[in-house]
Design an enzyme around this catalytic site. Structure first.
Site, PDB file in Angstrom:
ATOM      1  N   ASP A 166    -128.527 -73.505 -63.544  1.00 54.69           N
ATOM      2  CA  ASP A 166    -129.811 -74.123 -63.634  1.00 54.69           C
ATOM      3  C   ASP A 166    -130.038 -75.142 -64.376  1.00 54.69           C
ATOM      4  O   ASP A 166    -129.122 -75.486 -65.182  1.00 54.69           O
ATOM      5  CB  ASP A 166    -130.826 -72.959 -63.651  1.00 54.69           C
TER       6      ASP A 166
ATOM      7  N   HIS B 204    -125.218 -76.010 -58.417  1.00 54.71           N
ATOM      8  CA  HIS B 204    -126.527 -75.518 -58.656  1.00 54.71           C
ATOM      9  C   HIS B 204    -126.791 -74.034 -58.272  1.00 54.71           C
ATOM     10  O   HIS B 204    -127.730 -73.420 -58.454  1.00 54.71           O
ATOM     11  CB  HIS B 204    -127.424 -76.488 -57.757  1.00 54.71           C
TER      12      HIS B 204
END
Length: 435
Positions: free
Chosen positions: A409, A405
């Protein structure tokens, strides 16, 4: 006048810092020549033979099978033969004893009680009472021994360096069974109460070899990489038909081979990586930079008796489905035989794990650093799903993707999964797409 050469353990893999001794091929007093195998050591990737760089006689060995040796620590000491050349010019793995080489014993020494320490000259393949206290056996063999109630300490090992194999355990179990199940006396007698299997004592073994490295890698990934995972259900109707058509073609052309779904998964992933470069990248927080890989090295998770291996399929974009199938099978066979090389385990940029190969429906895959993502595929099974608003039975392929992450995204994840789903639901498109 002869001198002593301290041979320090080289980096036998790619950036390794330690290895486990599996077996010695020499003993103190053995004469050696350049390229003669001194020992087999296990890294997180493979079992590797370590050759001698010089001519001479072994004067000391660093540790026993099962011990961990750090890269750069003294591995063996060799008395150089008078008049023979020392370390070869292309060797940078050692120097004269006392010349700065690390002479401390390997990590993990001290596991054997002093009374049981064998002399350094004892062959690594010794068995019986001369074997190391920790019996050499794979995790699968240990599990089998527990299931059959066999004490590994009592089993003579027939494998390399006295390693106990599954066959050794099964033979020992058959011997115990034949003794315990002797014929009952002919004279009628009250039935003796059936005795439950004897309780087994806890077994404590060192965390070594591949399992040790897997544990370290998984902890590193889970603690340092913030995972996001997304799931999809792929309508595999056309994928099932495409595989059947390819296998029918192979049969009709006289080729005695069949492909699984894996080549389709590899090809679809390769195309998706070309369209979504963040998934074929590595994030280096220390240097604050991102590397977008130009090549696509697809790691293929392979389950073995020793643990999970991930050989890398290189240049899959240039292969046909049949070529991918053959190359993947060859890598898997090498991994299970422990003959795979470090080179074949290196260079991965993205990993595929196939839950369906062992009957799994779905799972949450963990990223393999320094990669940025991993895809997991479940078992294709018929399910009732809505098709144009009407319930219908369709073969469904579960899909899970985990991503870093810090780099990827939610929108990136959605794009990648949408493309991957489209390619798998319409395999003809993946044949037409350019990489």
């Amino acid at each position: 006048m002869s001198s002593t050469f301290a041979y320090r353990l080289p980096d036998v893999g790619e950036g390794l810092d330690e290895a486990e001794i599996i077996s010695w091929k020499v003993e103190v007093g053995s004469p050696v020549v350049p390229d003669q195998v001194l020992a087999e050591v296990e890294t997180d990737k493979s079992v590797v033979e370590v050759p001698s760089p010089v001519t001479g006689t072994i004067t000391s060995l660093a540790g026993d099978p099962g011990d961990i040796i750090e890269v750069g620590a003294t591995f063996v000491e060799i008395a150089l033969t008078d008049g023979a050349p020392g370390a070869r010019a292309d060797s940078d793995h050692g120097g004269p004893a006392g010349g700065g080489a690390a002479n401390a014993g390997p990590a993990g020494q001290g596991e054997k009680p002093e009374a049981e320490q064998a002399p350094a000259a004892a062959p690594a393949s010794a068995s019986g009472d001369d074997r190391p206290q920790r019996v050499l056996a794979s995790p699968a063999t240990r599990k089998l021994a527990l299931e059959l109630g066999v004490d590994l300490q009592t089993v003579p090992g027939s494998g390399p360096a006295g390693r106990v194999t599954k066959e050794d355990v099964e033979s020992a179990a058959r011997g115990e069974t034949s003794t315990a199940e002797s014929p009952a006396p002919a004279e009628p007698a009250p039935a003796a109460p059936r005795v439950a299997a004897a309780s087994r004592e806890d077994e404590v073994v060192p965390l070594r070899g591949l399992r040790r490295q897997i544990a370290k890698n998984m902890v590193e990934s889970w603690q340092q990489v913030p995972h996001i995972t997304d799931f999809r259900e792929v309508d595999a109707t056309k994928l099932v038909a495409a595989r059947a058509a390819v296998n029918e073609h192979l049969q009709s052309t006289g080729r005695a081979e069949k492909i699984t779904y894996l080549p389709f998964l590899v090809r679809a992933v390769s195309i998706a990586l070309a369209r979504c470069p963040k998934f074929n990248a590595s994030l280096d927080m220390g240097n604050e930079q991102i590397t977008y890989f130009g090549s696509r090295g697809i790691g293929l998770a392979v389950s073995t008796d020793a643990g999970l291996f991930v050989p890398v399929l290189k240049d899959s974009e240039s292969m046909s489905l049949v070529q991918i199938s053959r190359a993947a099978q060859e890598l898997a066979d090498k991994a299970r035989e422990r003959s795979i090389t470090s080179q074949e385990m290196s260079g991965g940029t993205f990993t595929i794990t196939n839950f369906g190969s062992y009957g799994g429906w779905l799972g949450t895959p963990i990223i393999r650093p320094p990669e940025s993502a991993i895809a997991g595929f479940g078992r294709i099974a018929d399910r009732v799903v809505p098709v144009d608003g009407v319930p219908a039975v369709r073969p469904i392929l579960p899909l899970a993707v985990s991503a870093d992450h810090r780099l990827i995204d939610g929108a990136d994840m959605g794009q990648f999964l949408a493309l991957l789903t489209t390619l798998l639901e319409d395999p003809v498109r993946m044949m037409a797409e350019e990489f």
